[in-house]
Scaffold this active site. Structure first.
Site, PDB file in Angstrom:
ATOM      1  CB  SER A 265      47.633  34.447  45.899  1.00  0.00           C
ATOM      2  OG  SER A 265      47.707  35.524  46.815  1.00  0.00           O
TER       3      SER A 265
ATOM      4  CD  GLU B 230      45.473  41.895  41.952  1.00  0.00           C
ATOM      5  OE1 GLU B 230      45.320  41.641  43.164  1.00  0.00           O
ATOM      6  OE2 GLU B 230      45.364  43.040  41.479  1.00  0.00           O
TER       7      GLU B 230
ATOM      8  CG  ASP C 212      38.143  53.355  43.268  1.00  0.00           C
ATOM      9  OD1 ASP C 212      37.589  53.846  44.257  1.00  0.00           O
ATOM     10  OD2 ASP C 212      39.223  52.730  43.315  1.00  0.00           O
TER      11      ASP C 212
ATOM     12  CG  PHE D 191      50.026  51.720  39.482  1.00  0.00           C
ATOM     13  CD1 PHE D 191      49.106  51.977  38.479  1.00  0.00           C
ATOM     14  CD2 PHE D 191      50.827  50.575  39.363  1.00  0.00           C
ATOM     15  CE1 PHE D 191      48.991  51.140  37.383  1.00  0.00           C
ATOM     16  CE2 PHE D 191      50.723  49.735  38.271  1.00  0.00           C
ATOM     17  CZ  PHE D 191      49.806  50.030  37.278  1.00  0.00           C
TER      18      PHE D 191
ATOM     19  CG  HIS E 226      47.797  39.015  46.429  1.00  0.00           C
ATOM     20  ND1 HIS E 226      47.041  37.990  45.887  1.00  0.00           N
ATOM     21  CD2 HIS E 226      47.508  40.117  45.692  1.00  0.00           C
ATOM     22  CE1 HIS E 226      46.323  38.464  44.874  1.00  0.00           C
ATOM     23  NE2 HIS E 226      46.581  39.753  44.731  1.00  0.00           N
TER      24      HIS E 226
END
Ligand code: FAD
Length: 276
Positions: free
Chosen positions: A7, A9, A100, A207, A257
């Site tokens: 998959s 994103e 968040d 990140f 993913h």
């Protein structure tokens, strides 16, 4: 052998140009026949309409679209309305998260943890949605302990989640250990590793600091040594991430993913190297 689950994103684009570019990116990635495309969702309201719009577009293009939904800062009414909208659009798959809140933003709302959101989705919509949740092989930064984090993950699965996608990581052992611990807890659902291609070191470091995903020292030092030479950063990233994916799939990971960062090239390069 079961079919592997792949998959991709995206984040919702901010501009019409970004949206147009993403259409082209999707077209390229659709050629790999993924299980679904997912679209992130900004907790606290920042990008929510754009998530819904992007999901609508993906669906209209004939692909399987999976919206992320986060619950922190939300009320039951608004989540219920969103679930109904997605149901009406023919969406069958959801990634359910706590999220968040951006710093300084409002109260936590009516949901405290993702397990409450999963239970609410099941209560409101029965078995309509396939629910994915987040998993953390290197543990969530706010977890009281590694053990607590696994028990909290178990709570989410017990509330009705069908499968999980992990935070990204570069240490395959952390994933294998996490899966083993989950199996000992009786969690049998697929736990798909989240893969972050390495495109820009500064961005990745930012990140990683925020989400607690470790860049191993040897990788950090090597990436730092390339300075502004992005070509070398990407070539090294491609080698490292391809080897990681190979190890994960060989070790029994149920699929991959990809955090695409709305770009096709980095994911396609890994895919090609993997010979999938
Ligand atoms: P939870 O599962 O609720 O866990 C959060 C923390 O609370 C953990 O430390 C956990 O151990 C603890 N905890 C959980 N339940 C309990 C409980 N019942 N009692 C006590 N402690 C508990 N963020 C976004 O804003 N938008 C997105 O679209 C998005 N997509 C993501 C996709 C993936 C695949 C992943 C891995 C993360 C994504 N995130 C997204 C980030 C995510 O929202 C953050 O990591 C957030 O801090 C935690 O969300 P969660 O759903 O894992 O929370």
């Amino acid at each position: 052998m079961n079919r592997q689950l792949f998959s991709f994103e995206f984040f919702p684009p901010q501009t019409p140009e970004g949206a147009e570019k993403l259409v082209a990116v999707r077209k390229q990635l659709a050629a790999l026949h993924p299980e679904f495309f997912s679209v992130t969702f900004g907790a606290g309201g920042s990008t929510q309409d754009r998530t819904i719009e992007t999901i609508r577009q993906i669906k209209a293009e004939g692909y399987i679209a999976a919206p992320h939904i986060s619950c922190v800062g939300s009320r039951r009414d608004s989540i219920r309305a969103m679930l109904n909208d997605y149901k009406d659009m023919g969406i069958k798959r959801i990634v359910a998260l706590r999220g968040d809140l951006p710093s300084g933003m409002g109260s936590i709302g009516e949901f405290q943890y993702a397990n409450e959101l999963v239970a609410f989705i099941r209560e409101q919509t029965g078995d309509h949605f396939h629910i994915e949740v987040a998993a953390y092989p290197e543990f969530h930064p706010q977890a009281k302990s590694a053990r607590d984090d696994i028990l909290n993950f178990k709570r989410k699965m017990a509330a009705g989640a069908d499968s999980a996608i992990t935070q990204y990581f570069y240490n395959a052992d952390s994933y294998f250990y996490f899966v083993e611990e989950c199996r000992k807890q009786g969690i049998t659902a697929p736990i798909v590793p989240g893969i972050m291609p390495i495109v820009k070191f500064a961005q990745l470091a930012r990140f990683s600091d925020a989400c607690g995903a470790e860049i191993p020292r040897w990788m950090r030092k090597t990436l730092e040594s390339f300075g502004d030479d992005n070509e070398s950063v990407q070539a090294f990233g491609l080698d490292v991430v391809t080897q990681l994916c190979e190890r994960l799939l060989a070790g029994g990971a149920p699929g991959l993913h990809f955090y695409t960062l709305n770009q096709a090239a980095p994911t396609l390069a890994i895919w090609k190297r993997l010979g999938l």
